[in-house]
Write an enzyme that holds these catalytic residues in place. Structure first.
Site, PDB file in Angstrom:
ATOM      1  N   GLU A  21      90.209  89.141  76.280  1.00 56.27           N
ATOM      2  CA  GLU A  21      89.015  88.793  77.113  1.00 56.27           C
ATOM      3  C   GLU A  21      89.379  89.071  78.848  1.00 56.27           C
ATOM      4  OE1 GLU A  21      85.482  87.921  77.004  1.00 56.27           O
ATOM      5  OE2 GLU A  21      85.828  86.203  78.424  1.00 56.27           O
ATOM      6  N   GLY A 112      73.104  85.960  79.495  1.00 55.74           N
ATOM      7  CA  GLY A 112      74.103  85.505  80.656  1.00 55.74           C
ATOM      8  C   GLY A 112      73.594  84.071  81.518  1.00 55.74           C
ATOM      9  N   ALA A 131      68.914  89.123  75.724  1.00 56.13           N
ATOM     10  CA  ALA A 131      70.029  90.027  75.634  1.00 56.13           C
ATOM     11  C   ALA A 131      68.596  91.196  75.105  1.00 56.13           C
ATOM     12  CB  ALA A 131      71.152  89.549  74.900  1.00 56.13           C
ATOM     13  N   LYS A 173      68.308  90.065  67.881  1.00 56.79           N
ATOM     14  CA  LYS A 173      69.622  91.020  69.371  1.00 56.79           C
ATOM     15  C   LYS A 173      70.204  92.744  68.213  1.00 56.79           C
ATOM     16  CE  LYS A 173      72.233  87.557  70.517  1.00 56.79           C
ATOM     17  NZ  LYS A 173      73.297  86.808  71.475  1.00 56.79           N
TER      18      LYS A 173
END
Length: 664
Positions: A21, A112, A131, A173
């Protein structure tokens, strides 16, 4: 390629894979430094990388740019973070469109964090609250184009510590369309493995990618653990406490602790690791080396092709390129980015579409004048220039104007011959040794799927003094296995190639596949590369002041020397290409270059008044052996050589047979 498919392949094969990342830096120099680091870390062999999204899309434009560069230029499978926070639907649409155009096929959908100036998370009017809402929207708009990952929290998240509620959110999700889970960082492997069991009992069966945070310094280790509410095993604290004030020792001890944690994860049957690099390489690289998942010499663990693929839109199937850009991958991608289609299976007609212009980004010489002078010095004679090339071949310099990266292990077998050529003033730019049927898994020359065999012809590209070109061409003409192209900056081309068409210099034979021929030599491409090669040399000259010996010396080389490439089509021979140069050497290599004294209308410019505060313009044309450069016309066997201007490509071919492996 979708991340879920990469993870499934690794799980089926029982072969651990890893990913990195990165986050968008705050400064332009930071961005360039990160690009350089991503370029180097590519060779560690990550399955994918992901790039974060600033709170509220605060750095969204840079995120999209970095996704495009990573995907298209560096050939890194890239997953773009996308958050709901403070995001209007129009901004989400724009981000998804940019990701699609970049060839990106993976999104990590997140709610976020709120922007730093806001204390509490608030959904944007007309935006998304959770999300799962973002996931549904992406699926509705793009179907299965994007593989969508979601976040998992083994130890809770900042505003929710209820594990049961978090598990419900995770299930929602996945049910909305998420196909893999990336977890928050942790240090207690037992906590993680117990959480995985609970996830599976919930009926969630998608791949779970554990988030691994390398230990850089003791202070950062404690801050990050506190920020993510990660439990630190007492044994870790005991191991790190004695060395906490020694950053190098902390990295070394931390390497062992994190590597042991990763081994337990792999032993538990989880074949993927996701490293939060914090835009740094060393600590992550140390862990991968400790786990024996990355080579210590930086050699890529596996290659699909002998050159780095672009994963940009419509480029995934590209499998043929000219060898000339072997050491300038970014430039080749930039100059071909507007092509409607890319060569697959065989090389087409490169006249249309044409190669891009030389003023595009990533094509000219990198670095400031001061940086380049510090790197390559101030050469004042041919010997000085040759020594720069020799230092590069010996690994003392990391780049040349014509090579973005250090010399590779592939050149090891011909390194002595390359150094010898440069000691005699024959300046080598690109080369490859011949290879006769080594296994595709060979650690240096191998590429492609397992079970295959790869081949390549000896290739040499170099800058040749006009004093030597006639003799060299005569020698090439005496060998029926050799073909060449020789061209000046102005486009005067000589060649004995039988046609403008391509000839393979690298190929591979694999079970159940047609012969793959990924690297070729071809006329139009060479002329496009010629423009770039001489432009790079001219850029190097301009690093020095106008009347300096270095400036005029390099300009003399660029203005009068020949760019030559030679192919030995007998791929059983590794060193015979070098015998062409026996006894050839540039004379007076150590003689300092004499700077021509400029005049303006017969006057010394130092005696002339300044115009608008500037020195008067002067020009000087260097001479070669006492002649104007245009007068130095080489001959071949007593005849005028075949010449043409690059604008016409109308050279006269020889009728000599060419490659033992014609293009299919």
């Amino acid at each position: 390629m979708h991340i879920k498919d990469k993870l499934a392949e690794a799980q089926k094969a029982g072969r651990p894979v890893f990913s990195f990342e990165f986050f968008p830096p705050k400064t332009a120099q930071g961005v360039q430094n990160l690009y350089d680091r991503m370029d180097r870390m590519h060779d560690l062999g990550p399955a994918f990388i992901d790039i974060t999204w600033g709170a509220g899309g605060s750095r969204s434009q840079l995120t999209c740019e970095m996704v495009n560069v990573a995907q298209s230029v560096y050939g890194l499978e890239t997953c773009m973070h996308l958050t709901c926070t403070d995001m209007e639907i129009s901004k989400v649409d724009e981000a998804l469109k940019e990701a699609y155009k970049a060839g990106c096929t993976n999104i990590l959908a997140l709610r976020g964090d709120p922007p730093r100036e806001k204390e509490k998370w608030v959904a944007k009017e007309g935006g998304f609250r959770y999300a799962k809402d973002l996931i549904r929207y992406i699926k509705e708009r793009y179907g299965d184009h994007f593989d969508i990952g979601v976040a998992g929290y083994p130890e809770g998240c900042e505003d929710q510590q209820d594990p049961e509620l978090l598990m419900e959110h995770l299930k929602e999700k996945i049910d909305a369309g998420g196909t893999f889970v990336v977890t928050q960082m942790f240090y207690d492997v037992d906590v993680f493995l117990n959480w995985v069991k609970k996830v599976r009992r919930k009926g969630i069966d998608v791949p779970i990618v554990p988030g691994i945070m390398p230990i850089q310094t003791h202070g950062a280790f404690l801050r990050r653990a506190n920020w993510s509410n990660a439990r630190i095993p007492p044994s870790w604290m005991e191991a790190l406490e004695p060395v906490k004030n020694d950053d190098a020792a902390v990295r070394e001890v931390g390497k062992g602790l994190v590597a042991d944690m990763c081994r337990r994860i792999i032993d538990a049957g989880i074949m993927q690791l996701h490293f939060y690099t914090m835009n740094l390489a060393q600590a992550t690289k140390m862990i991968l080396e400790e786990l024996e998942l990355a080579s210590k010499d930086g050699t890529p663990t596996s290659r699909v092709l002998p050159w780095r693929q672009s994963l940009g839109l419509n480029r995934r199937e590209e499998d043929v390129r000219p060898i000339f850009w072997k050491n300038r991958n970014k430039s080749y991608v930039a100059r071909t980015q507007d092509w409607d289609e890319f060569p697959n299976g065989r090389w087409g007609d490169s006249r249309s579409p044409a190669f891009g212009e030389l003023d595009a980004y990533d094509i000219g010489l990198k670095g400031t004048n001061e940086q380049n002078i510090k790197l390559w010095g101030k050469p004042e004679c041919i010997q000085d220039v040759a020594n720069i090339f020799i230092r590069f071949l010996q690994g003392e310099l990391k780049s040349l104007p014509w090579s973005e990266s250090p010399i590779t292990s592939e050149a090891e077998i011909i390194r002595p011959e390359l150094i010898d050529l440069n000691r005699r003033g024959l300046l080598t730019i690109t080369s490859q040794p011949s290879v006769n049927g080594v296994k595709s898994t060979h650690p240096v020359h191998g590429w492609g799927p397992e079970g295959g065999y790869v081949y390549q012809k000896a290739y040499l590209e170099l800058l040749i003094s006009p004093d030597l070109i006639t003799d060299l061409i005569a020698r090439i003409d005496q060998n029926p296995n050799m073909t060449y192209y020789a061209v000046t900056k102005d486009g005067d081309l000589m060649t004995n190639a039988p046609s403008d068409g391509p000839n393979a210099v690298t190929w591979g034979v694999f079970p159940g596949k047609e012969i793959v021929q990924p690297t070729i030599v071809e006329t139009i491409s060479f002329l496009a590369w010629k423009d770039e090669a001489f432009r790079l040399g001219t850029d190097w000259a301009k690093c020095h002041s106008a009347m300096s010996p270095s400036r005029q010396l390099i300009d003399e080389i660029m203005g009068n020397w020949f760019l030559v490439n030679i192919v030995d089509h007998d791929f059983h021979q590794t060193h015979s290409i070098f015998s062409l140069f026996d006894g050839l050497a540039v004379k007076g290599m150590s003689n300092s270059f004499e700077v021509a004294e400029p005049t303006v209308n017969g006057h010394d410019p130092a005696t002339l008044p300044l115009t608008n505060g500037y020195e008067p313009t002067t020009t000087s044309v260097p001479r070669t052996n006492g002649h104007e450069p245009a007068a130095a016309k080489p001959r071949t066997n007593g005849q005028e050589p075949t010449t043409t201007k690059s604008q016409t490509n109308g050279h006269t071919p020889s009728d000599r047979a060419l490659s033992p492996l014609p293009l299919n």
